[in-house]
Design a protein around this motif. Structure first.
Motif, mmCIF file in Angstrom:
data_model
loop_
_atom_site.group_PDB
_atom_site.id
_atom_site.type_symbol
_atom_site.label_atom_id
_atom_site.label_comp_id
_atom_site.label_asym_id
_atom_site.label_seq_id
_atom_site.Cartn_x
_atom_site.Cartn_y
_atom_site.Cartn_z
ATOM 1 N N VAL A 287 -6.964 -2.074 -1.809
ATOM 2 C CA VAL A 287 -6.322 -2.829 -0.721
ATOM 3 C C VAL A 287 -7.109 -4.097 -0.425
ATOM 4 O O VAL A 287 -6.525 -5.169 -0.196
ATOM 5 C CB VAL A 287 -6.212 -1.951 0.545
ATOM 6 C CG1 VAL A 287 -5.671 -2.766 1.714
ATOM 7 C CG2 VAL A 287 -5.311 -0.752 0.283
ATOM 8 N N VAL B 230 -3.497 -1.890 -5.750
ATOM 9 C CA VAL B 230 -3.427 -0.644 -4.976
ATOM 10 C C VAL B 230 -2.954 0.499 -5.864
ATOM 11 O O VAL B 230 -3.510 1.608 -5.837
ATOM 12 C CB VAL B 230 -2.490 -0.807 -3.765
ATOM 13 C CG1 VAL B 230 -2.359 0.519 -3.012
ATOM 14 C CG2 VAL B 230 -3.006 -1.884 -2.825
ATOM 15 N N THR C 52 0.829 -1.204 0.000
ATOM 16 C CA THR C 52 0.000 0.000 0.000
ATOM 17 C C THR C 52 0.862 1.252 0.000
ATOM 18 O O THR C 52 0.590 2.205 -0.740
ATOM 19 C CB THR C 52 -0.937 0.003 1.222
ATOM 20 O OG1 THR C 52 -1.776 -1.155 1.175
ATOM 21 C CG2 THR C 52 -1.800 1.258 1.250
#
Length: 217
Positions: free
Chosen positions: A143, A97, A35
């Protein structure tokens, strides 16, 4: 069948619990790192249509690479163990992501950005206090996709002796027909599915806690 599976689970509960912990730990840490990487790259890319197109292209192509193939390529430089497993899981986790972060940041209403700049916010302050919060629901969706996807890839990482529940599955498959082979495979698979559902619920709760009420409405 199910009584035998339950008995297998009870007899090896400590080992299975430890492997489940390893699996979740690997996935959570890799998704957190992915992330940071994905959002960081998106911040660098989203203002340029050319770089945005390149980032989306890399995401699309990266997802077509079979996980077994990538793990096999990583064996030569890194050997067996946790290193190739972490690299592979982070690689696949970063792709959704990155794509969602680029889409989310590029989709922020520019009039809001101009208003923030007009009241004296710096570009960094505008990104941190306006653009990222508005793009967060889209980023979080990426995510969630990453987490569900790499739960399975983390199991495949047992191919290179990575940690987690994948070792149960591979152990069972390698000796199908033997004692407890099917039980090991079923326990490993079912545990991964259940853990994936639990992590998704956790991310839904995180989303509700970290998304502004105005954005949710």
């Amino acid at each position: 069948m199910f009584p035998a599976v339950w008995q297998y689970l009870v007899d090896r509960r400590e080992l299975i619990a430890f492997q489940a912990y390893q699996h979740v730990s690997l996935v959570v840490q890799c998704v957190l790192l992915a992330t940071v990487i994905g959002v960081g790259l998106a911040v660098l890319a989203y203002r340029s249509p050319r770089i945005t197109g390149l980032a989306n292209g890399v995401s699309a192509v990266g997802l077509t690479i079979p996980s077994f193939a990538l793990l096999g390529l990583l064996l030569a430089p890194f050997g067996f163990g946790i290193t190739p497993a972490v690299i592979a899981v982070v690689f696949y986790a970063a792709l959704p992501v990155l794509r969602n972060a680029v889409v989310g940041l590029a989709g922020v209403d520019q009039s809001l950005v101009e208003s923030a700049r007009g009241i004296g916010m710096s570009r960094w302050a505008t990104l941190r206090r306006v653009e990222l919060p508005l793009a967060w629901p889209v980023i979080l969706a990426g995510v969630r996709v990453s987490t569900q996807m790499v739960m399975g890839i983390a199991a495949v990482a047992a191919y290179v002796l990575g940690p987690g529940l994948g070792s149960l599955i591979f152990s069972g498959l390698s000796r199908l027909g033997g004692a407890n082979a099917l039980n090991a495979t079923l326990v490993g698979t079912i545990a991964i599915v259940l853990l994936a559902l639990v992590l998704d619920v956790v991310l839904v709760v995180v989303g509700r806690l970290t998304t502004s009420r105005g954005i949710r409405v």
